[in-house]
Each structure stands twice: as C-alpha cells, then as structure tokens.
Design a protein around this motif. Structure first.
Motif, short mmCIF file in Angstrom:
data_model
loop_
_atom_site.label_atom_id
_atom_site.label_comp_id
_atom_site.label_asym_id
_atom_site.label_seq_id
_atom_site.Cartn_x
_atom_site.Cartn_y
_atom_site.Cartn_z
N SER A 46 61.38 7.08 30.45
CA SER A 46 60.39 6.48 31.29
C SER A 46 59.01 7.01 30.80
CB SER A 46 60.72 7.23 32.77
OG SER A 46 60.42 8.36 32.90
N PRO A 47 58.21 6.31 31.46
CA PRO A 47 56.63 6.76 31.19
C PRO A 47 56.21 8.02 31.62
CG PRO A 47 56.66 4.42 32.08
CD PRO A 47 58.29 5.22 32.21
N GLU A 48 56.64 8.35 32.66
CA GLU A 48 56.35 9.72 33.12
C GLU A 48 57.04 10.70 32.47
OE1 GLU A 48 58.16 7.49 35.23
OE2 GLU A 48 56.46 6.68 36.32
N ALA A 49 58.20 10.60 31.85
CA ALA A 49 58.95 11.65 31.00
C ALA A 49 58.26 11.46 29.53
CB ALA A 49 60.33 11.24 30.80
N ASN A 50 57.69 10.63 29.19
CA ASN A 50 57.26 10.42 27.71
C ASN A 50 55.97 11.14 27.99
OD1 ASN A 50 59.24 8.86 26.50
ND2 ASN A 50 58.34 7.15 27.06
N LYS A 51 54.92 10.77 28.90
CA LYS A 51 53.65 11.52 29.06
C LYS A 51 53.88 12.99 29.05
CE LYS A 51 49.68 11.01 31.75
NZ LYS A 51 48.90 10.48 33.17
N LEU A 52 54.91 13.42 30.09
CA LEU A 52 55.26 14.79 30.20
C LEU A 52 55.50 15.36 28.91
CD1 LEU A 52 55.45 17.44 31.95
CD2 LEU A 52 57.86 16.49 32.13
N ILE A 53 56.46 14.78 28.19
CA ILE A 53 56.72 15.57 26.90
C ILE A 53 55.77 15.44 25.86
CG2 ILE A 53 58.03 14.84 24.70
CD1 ILE A 53 60.31 13.85 26.62
N ASN A 54 54.99 14.52 25.99
CA ASN A 54 53.67 14.69 24.81
C ASN A 54 52.56 15.65 25.05
OD1 ASN A 54 54.61 12.43 23.36
ND2 ASN A 54 53.44 10.73 24.68
N ARG A 55 52.59 15.92 26.28
CA ARG A 55 51.57 16.87 26.95
C ARG A 55 52.44 18.34 26.38
NH1 ARG A 55 50.10 15.95 32.76
NH2 ARG A 55 52.12 16.66 33.20
N VAL A 56 53.38 18.59 27.01
CA VAL A 56 53.79 19.63 27.08
C VAL A 56 54.37 20.16 25.38
CG1 VAL A 56 56.13 21.26 27.53
CG2 VAL A 56 55.00 19.99 29.28
N ASN A 57 54.77 19.16 24.67
CA ASN A 57 54.91 19.39 23.32
C ASN A 57 53.77 19.66 22.39
OD1 ASN A 57 57.69 19.40 23.42
ND2 ASN A 57 57.97 17.50 22.80
N ALA A 58 52.58 19.30 22.97
CA ALA A 58 51.38 19.50 22.07
C ALA A 58 51.00 20.75 22.60
CB ALA A 58 50.36 18.38 22.42
N GLU A 59 50.92 21.33 23.70
CA GLU A 59 50.66 22.56 24.21
C GLU A 59 51.96 23.68 23.46
OE1 GLU A 59 48.95 25.74 25.83
OE2 GLU A 59 48.28 23.69 25.97
N ARG A 60 52.87 23.27 23.30
CA ARG A 60 53.78 24.17 22.37
C ARG A 60 53.50 24.47 20.94
NH1 ARG A 60 60.09 23.27 24.89
NH2 ARG A 60 59.67 23.99 26.78
N ARG A 61 53.17 23.29 20.48
CA ARG A 61 52.94 23.36 19.14
C ARG A 61 51.44 24.08 18.91
NH1 ARG A 61 54.02 20.90 14.27
NH2 ARG A 61 52.27 20.45 12.87
N SER A 62 50.81 24.01 19.84
CA SER A 62 49.28 24.78 19.62
C SER A 62 49.81 26.07 19.72
CB SER A 62 48.31 24.40 20.55
OG SER A 62 47.36 24.93 20.66
N SER A 63 50.52 26.61 20.61
CA SER A 63 51.05 28.04 20.89
C SER A 63 51.74 28.46 19.89
CB SER A 63 51.55 28.04 22.48
OG SER A 63 50.85 27.81 23.29
#
Length: 106
Positions: A46-63
């Motif tokens: 879903s668009p919401e799931a994709n948006k959430l995943i992109n945001r959370v995964n970017a934060e995780r990668r940075s951390s």
C-alpha cells in the motif's frame, strides 16, 4: 562491545517514537514486518506501507552506520544484530520474514 551495541539498539528503538504508533499500527494490521536483514519489509503493499518503510528503513540505516563506525564493525554486522533483536521483540501475530524468504506470523 556487543553489550554497547545492544544498549544502543535499545535506545534506538526508543528514539523512533515518532514512528512508533504508525509502525505498530502497520505491524498490527499485517502491512509490514521485520526481515532477516534488519530492515522492515512490505507484507501487504500500500502507499502508506511503502512510505512508512522507506522512512523507518532510512532512519535505521543511518543509526546502523553510526553504531558500526562507533564500534569499528561493519554495517551488515550491526544490521544482523538488529534483525535478531527486532525479530525477537516482534509481538505474537505480527509478521517476520523467515530465512527461506517467506512471511510468517510469529
């Protein structure tokens, strides 16, 4: 060193509070799940799931990058440790991707 990394992961999980409600809702609804690589994956697209995943995964990668640099280990090592912790912390009924690459309810 592993103790430092685990302590940092706990702080990381708490620091993602801005995403906690949306992330938990998405997990509870079976839209996203934890993968073996330390990142979220889409269970039901879903668009919401994709948006959430992109945001959370970017934060995780940075951390993960910060942790890896601080502890002189690789990004993959950090991500693998994070995956184990995240999968372990996944609540019953939520999805995780098993080692065979299939989504299963915990």
């Amino acid at each position: 060193m592993k103790t430092q990394v685990l302590v940092f992961f706990t702080a990381l999980l708490l620091s993602i509070n801005a995403f906690a409600i949306s992330l938990q809702d998405a997990k509870n609804q079976g839209m996203v799940g934890e993968q073996q690589n330390g990142y979220l994956g889409v269970v039901k697209a879903s668009p919401e799931a994709n948006k959430l995943i992109n945001r959370v995964n970017a934060e995780r990668r940075s951390s993960y990058q910060k942790i890896a640099k601080k502890n002189a280990i690789t990004l993959n090592e950090v991500a693998n440790l994070a995956a184990k912790k995240a999968i372990s912390a996944t609540k019953k009924g939520q999805f995780v991707k098993n080692k065979q690459g299939k989504w299963v309810r915990k």
